[in-house]
Design an enzyme around this catalytic site. Structure first.
Site, short mmCIF file in Angstrom:
data_model
loop_
_atom_site.label_atom_id
_atom_site.label_comp_id
_atom_site.label_asym_id
_atom_site.label_seq_id
_atom_site.Cartn_x
_atom_site.Cartn_y
_atom_site.Cartn_z
N ARG A 47 0.04 -5.35 13.07
CA ARG A 47 -0.76 -4.64 14.10
C ARG A 47 -1.14 -5.60 15.22
O ARG A 47 -1.23 -5.19 16.38
CB ARG A 47 -2.00 -4.03 13.47
CG ARG A 47 -1.66 -2.83 12.61
CD ARG A 47 -2.90 -2.06 12.28
NE ARG A 47 -2.59 -0.98 11.36
CZ ARG A 47 -3.48 -0.13 10.88
NH1 ARG A 47 -4.75 -0.25 11.25
NH2 ARG A 47 -3.13 0.82 10.05
N SER B 203 -10.67 -5.57 9.15
CA SER B 203 -11.91 -5.18 8.46
C SER B 203 -12.49 -6.43 7.84
O SER B 203 -11.74 -7.30 7.38
CB SER B 203 -11.63 -4.21 7.31
OG SER B 203 -11.24 -2.98 7.80
N ARG C 166 1.74 3.27 12.70
CA ARG C 166 0.93 2.05 12.54
C ARG C 166 0.64 1.68 11.08
O ARG C 166 -0.20 0.84 10.81
CB ARG C 166 -0.37 2.20 13.32
CG ARG C 166 -1.20 3.36 12.87
CD ARG C 166 -2.37 3.59 13.82
NE ARG C 166 -3.11 4.75 13.37
CZ ARG C 166 -4.11 4.71 12.51
NH1 ARG C 166 -4.51 3.56 12.04
NH2 ARG C 166 -4.71 5.81 12.13
N HIS C 167 1.34 2.33 10.14
CA HIS C 167 1.19 1.97 8.73
C HIS C 167 2.53 1.53 8.15
O HIS C 167 3.56 2.15 8.43
CB HIS C 167 0.68 3.15 7.90
CG HIS C 167 -0.76 3.47 8.14
ND1 HIS C 167 -1.16 4.31 9.14
CD2 HIS C 167 -1.89 3.03 7.51
CE1 HIS C 167 -2.49 4.39 9.12
NE2 HIS C 167 -2.95 3.62 8.14
N ARG D 163 0.83 -1.20 0.00
CA ARG D 163 0.00 0.00 0.00
C ARG D 163 0.87 1.25 0.00
O ARG D 163 1.71 1.42 0.89
CB ARG D 163 -0.92 0.00 1.21
CG ARG D 163 -1.84 -1.21 1.17
CD ARG D 163 -2.85 -1.22 2.26
NE ARG D 163 -3.73 -2.36 2.08
CZ ARG D 163 -4.93 -2.49 2.61
NH1 ARG D 163 -5.40 -1.54 3.38
NH2 ARG D 163 -5.67 -3.55 2.38
N GLU E 266 -7.38 -0.05 14.88
CA GLU E 266 -8.09 -1.08 14.10
C GLU E 266 -7.15 -2.23 13.75
O GLU E 266 -6.02 -2.00 13.35
CB GLU E 266 -8.59 -0.41 12.81
CG GLU E 266 -9.23 -1.38 11.84
CD GLU E 266 -9.29 -0.79 10.43
OE1 GLU E 266 -9.71 0.36 10.26
OE2 GLU E 266 -8.91 -1.52 9.48
N GLU F 299 0.77 4.06 1.16
CA GLU F 299 0.26 5.00 2.17
C GLU F 299 1.08 6.28 2.07
O GLU F 299 2.31 6.24 2.03
CB GLU F 299 0.43 4.43 3.59
CG GLU F 299 -0.20 3.08 3.83
CD GLU F 299 -1.68 3.15 4.09
OE1 GLU F 299 -2.23 4.28 4.09
OE2 GLU F 299 -2.30 2.08 4.28
P1 AMO Z 1 -8.28 -3.16 5.28
O1 AMO Z 1 -7.85 -2.25 4.19
O2 AMO Z 1 -9.00 -2.55 6.42
O3 AMO Z 1 -9.24 -4.30 4.70
O4 AMO Z 1 -7.02 -3.97 5.82
C1 AMO Z 1 -7.18 -4.98 6.78
C2 AMO Z 1 -6.21 -4.79 7.92
O5 AMO Z 1 -4.88 -4.81 7.44
C3 AMO Z 1 -4.07 -3.95 8.22
N1 AMO Z 1 -3.45 -2.95 7.37
C4 AMO Z 1 -2.23 -2.45 7.53
N2 AMO Z 1 -1.27 -2.70 8.41
C5 AMO Z 1 -0.13 -2.02 8.32
N3 AMO Z 1 0.14 -1.11 7.37
C6 AMO Z 1 -0.79 -0.81 6.43
N4 AMO Z 1 -0.52 0.07 5.49
C7 AMO Z 1 -2.04 -1.50 6.49
N5 AMO Z 1 -3.16 -1.46 5.76
C8 AMO Z 1 -4.00 -2.35 6.30
C9 AMO Z 1 -4.98 -3.31 9.26
C10 AMO Z 1 -6.35 -3.45 8.65
O6 AMO Z 1 -7.34 -3.50 9.62
N6 AMO Z 1 -9.95 -6.50 1.91
C11 AMO Z 1 -10.17 -5.98 3.24
C12 AMO Z 1 -10.32 -7.09 4.27
C13 AMO Z 1 -11.60 -7.88 4.12
O7 AMO Z 1 -12.68 -7.29 4.02
O8 AMO Z 1 -11.50 -9.12 4.13
C14 AMO Z 1 -8.98 -5.09 3.61
O9 AMO Z 1 -7.93 -5.16 3.05
O10 AMO Z 1 -4.87 -4.10 10.45
P1 ATP Z 2 -7.22 0.68 6.74
O1 ATP Z 2 -6.81 1.89 5.98
O2 ATP Z 2 -6.40 -0.45 6.41
O3 ATP Z 2 -8.69 0.37 6.71
P2 ATP Z 2 -6.58 2.16 8.99
O4 ATP Z 2 -6.40 1.89 10.43
O5 ATP Z 2 -5.50 2.85 8.26
O6 ATP Z 2 -6.91 0.82 8.26
P3 ATP Z 2 -8.35 4.03 7.95
O7 ATP Z 2 -9.81 3.86 7.81
O8 ATP Z 2 -7.49 4.13 6.73
O9 ATP Z 2 -7.92 2.88 8.90
O10 ATP Z 2 -8.01 5.27 8.81
C1 ATP Z 2 -8.50 5.48 10.09
C2 ATP Z 2 -8.04 6.84 10.51
O11 ATP Z 2 -6.64 6.82 10.66
C3 ATP Z 2 -8.33 7.92 9.50
O12 ATP Z 2 -9.55 8.57 9.74
C4 ATP Z 2 -7.18 8.87 9.66
O13 ATP Z 2 -7.47 9.84 10.65
C5 ATP Z 2 -6.08 8.01 10.20
N1 ATP Z 2 -5.11 7.69 9.16
C6 ATP Z 2 -5.21 6.72 8.25
N2 ATP Z 2 -4.17 6.67 7.46
C7 ATP Z 2 -3.38 7.65 7.88
C8 ATP Z 2 -2.13 8.11 7.45
N3 ATP Z 2 -1.50 7.53 6.45
N4 ATP Z 2 -1.60 9.16 8.11
C9 ATP Z 2 -2.22 9.72 9.15
N5 ATP Z 2 -3.40 9.33 9.61
C10 ATP Z 2 -3.98 8.32 8.98
#
Ligand code: AMO
Ligand code: ATP
Length: 432
Positions: A406, A358, A219-220, A211, A355, A213
């Site tokens: 995570r 999902s 946490r990413h 990703r 989180e 990001e």
């Molecule tokens: P989502 O985008 O919420 O859902 O991703 C699922 C979980 O993956 C983790 N995650 C990450 N961890 C670290 N760095 C990141 N950049 C990152 N992006 C995601 C989080 C998140 O909750 N296809 C759906 C899942 C489904 O519906 O089965 C999906 O990808 O813990």
């Molecule tokens: P995912 O994107 O995988 O579903 P996530 O924990 O990143 O998991 P998001 O729904 O993307 O969840 O984001 C949740 C909240 O986290 C957003 O509303 C935003 O405030 C914050 N956030 C997400 N991505 C970033 C980022 N790259 N930088 C700063 N804040 C972020």
């Protein structure tokens, strides 16, 4: 090496060979010690200068810390030694010398910043606490796999080079594939769904997701490990049950099999007890608003901001689910409730800090699925490889994705997600 015979239960009188790293050198004048470290622990080696061959003493005490040595000698009882025994050497060989200046201190006495640690991961992972994180990570993956088997899943592997993205919120990494545009996969989402329509029915995958990001956060990651589940004939409720069982199995296995590692990390470890509470999205925003932590009140349709997730996490205090999200903020593949199209079957599973998961029930009806693409501004034709299989008998199904790092990070109370990956990929880091 075959001649590596030292084990932690060696007894006085045994002749042993130990091979490992020079952890510490203590020269007290007439007597000196080196502590040798290997994967089983540490052992003291004693050099009595006047009573030993000069060459032996010179070789043994001339090495730099972190050199690899192989030492043969006799095990003697010594109550002052950390393990109550020590080795009196008869042979010392320097197998691989280390330079005198180290980029970081593997004994852990001198702290290094995370960037220096990641640049020198080999040395960093010689530290007990760092090694412990990765041993626990291995145990978590083992336990998760075992729990998936209990649930009747088959393990699958799906492509990481793909033609389309699926997770709208984050960017794709484009690559060139024999002159055509392709991408690194953001999620095995579509492929795992395609497999619930196969004879396998219930599947899991543990693999990398990519990703782009935009920001650096604690946490990413740009390459993360996704633990994915998908099952035919499952509702979103059953998928949540499966999710809870997998997370609990991971905690239970660590509590049972990683006592030493938890000690090394000094974490207070608790296996989550009881059912994870299930809050609706509506309840979640009400509770966040009631905390008074946000400057602006949340309204129906808002995504939960990071501070909101945090405030709610503190309020709930355990792992919990958020269910019944507004359909408009969940992806096209999530099914709406049959009696209310505004309400989706999507769910998130949260640790109090963030989180973790999902998931949801999926839209398996062809016409509705294609409509969903159009509503999200996606071209259904680009996804024909996926949608067409929904014309040939795709059962109702549900699943989820769990972020592996995570899970480890929250389980062990790590501050930064990079501490849960050996070689993290972030905006600044492409090597090692
Ligand atoms: P989502 O985008 O919420 O859902 O991703 C699922 C979980 O993956 C983790 N995650 C990450 N961890 C670290 N760095 C990141 N950049 C990152 N992006 C995601 C989080 C998140 O909750 N296809 C759906 C899942 C489904 O519906 O089965 C999906 O990808 O813990
Ligand atoms: P995912 O994107 O995988 O579903 P996530 O924990 O990143 O998991 P998001 O729904 O993307 O969840 O984001 C949740 C909240 O986290 C957003 O509303 C935003 O405030 C914050 N956030 C997400 N991505 C970033 C980022 N790259 N930088 C700063 N804040 C972020």
């Amino acid at each position: 090496m075959q001649n590596r015979t030292y084990t932690a239960d060696a007894e006085p009188g045994d002749t042993v060979t130990v091979a490992g790293w020079v952890h510490e050198i203590r020269d007290l004048g007439g007597i000196a010690f080196i502590i040798v470290r290997d994967t089983t622990g540490k052992i003291q080696v004693k050099f009595e200068k006047d009573e030993m061959d000069d060459d032996l003493v010179e070789t043994g005490l001339g090495v730099n810390r972190e050199s690899v040595v192989e030492i043969t000698g006799d095990v003697k009882e010594e109550p002052r030694a950390p393990t109550d025994v020590e080795i009196v050497p008869t042979e010392v060989e320097v197998v691989a010398a280390a330079e005198p200046e180290l980029p970081l201190d593997p004994s852990g006495k001198v702290d290094a910043d995370l960037s220096t640690r990641l640049d020198n991961r080999t040395l960093d992972a010689r530290k007990d606490d760092v090694e412990a994180v990765f041993k626990i990570r291995g145990e978590v993956l083992r336990a998760v796999r075992e729990q998936f088997r209990e649930l009747g899943c088959s393990e699958i592997n799906t492509p990481k080079i793909v033609a389309t993205g699926t997770e709208g919120g984050t960017e794709l990494f484009p690559i060139t594939y024999f002159g055509e545009e392709a991408f690194m996969n953001q999620s095995p989402q579509l492929f795992k769904q395609l497999m619930v329509g196969s004879g396998l029915e219930r599947v899991f995958e543990i693999g990398p997701i990519f990703r782009a990001e935009e920001h650096n956060t604690p946490r990413h990651l740009n390459e993360a490990t996704s633990i994915d589940f998908e099952s035919a004939f499952y509702t979103h409720e059953e998928a949540m049950d499966a999710c809870e069982s997998v997370v609990k199995a991971a905690y239970e296995a660590v509590a049972e099999n990683c006592e030493d590692e938890l000690d090394a990390l000094g974490v207070e470890f608790e296996v989550p007890e009881g059912d994870f509470p299930r809050l609706t999205y509506e309840e979640a925003i009400e509770r966040i608003n009631a905390t008074g932590e946000l400057d602006e009140m949340l309204v129906w349709g808002d995504d939960l901001p990071t501070e909101g997730e945090k405030a709610l996490g503190e309020d709930v205090g355990t792992h919990y689910f958020i269910t019944d999200w507004p359909s408009e903020i969940k992806p096209f593949y999530i099914k709406d409730h049959d009696d209310d199209e505004e309400l989706s079957t999507g769910f998130d599973m949260m640790h109090p800090r963030m989180e973790l998961v999902s998931g949801g029930q999926r839209e398996h009806r062809y016409e509705r699925l294609v409509d969903g693409f159009e509503q999200q501004g996606l071209d259904p034709e680009a996804f024909d490889y996926y949608t067409k299989m929904f014309k040939y008998g795709m059962p109702p199904h549900a699943g989820w994705g769990l972020g592996g790092e995570r899970l480890i990070m929250t389980m062990l109370g790590l501050d930064n997600i990079r501490e849960a990956v050996l070689f993290p990929r972030d905006r600044q880091r492409l090597s090692p």
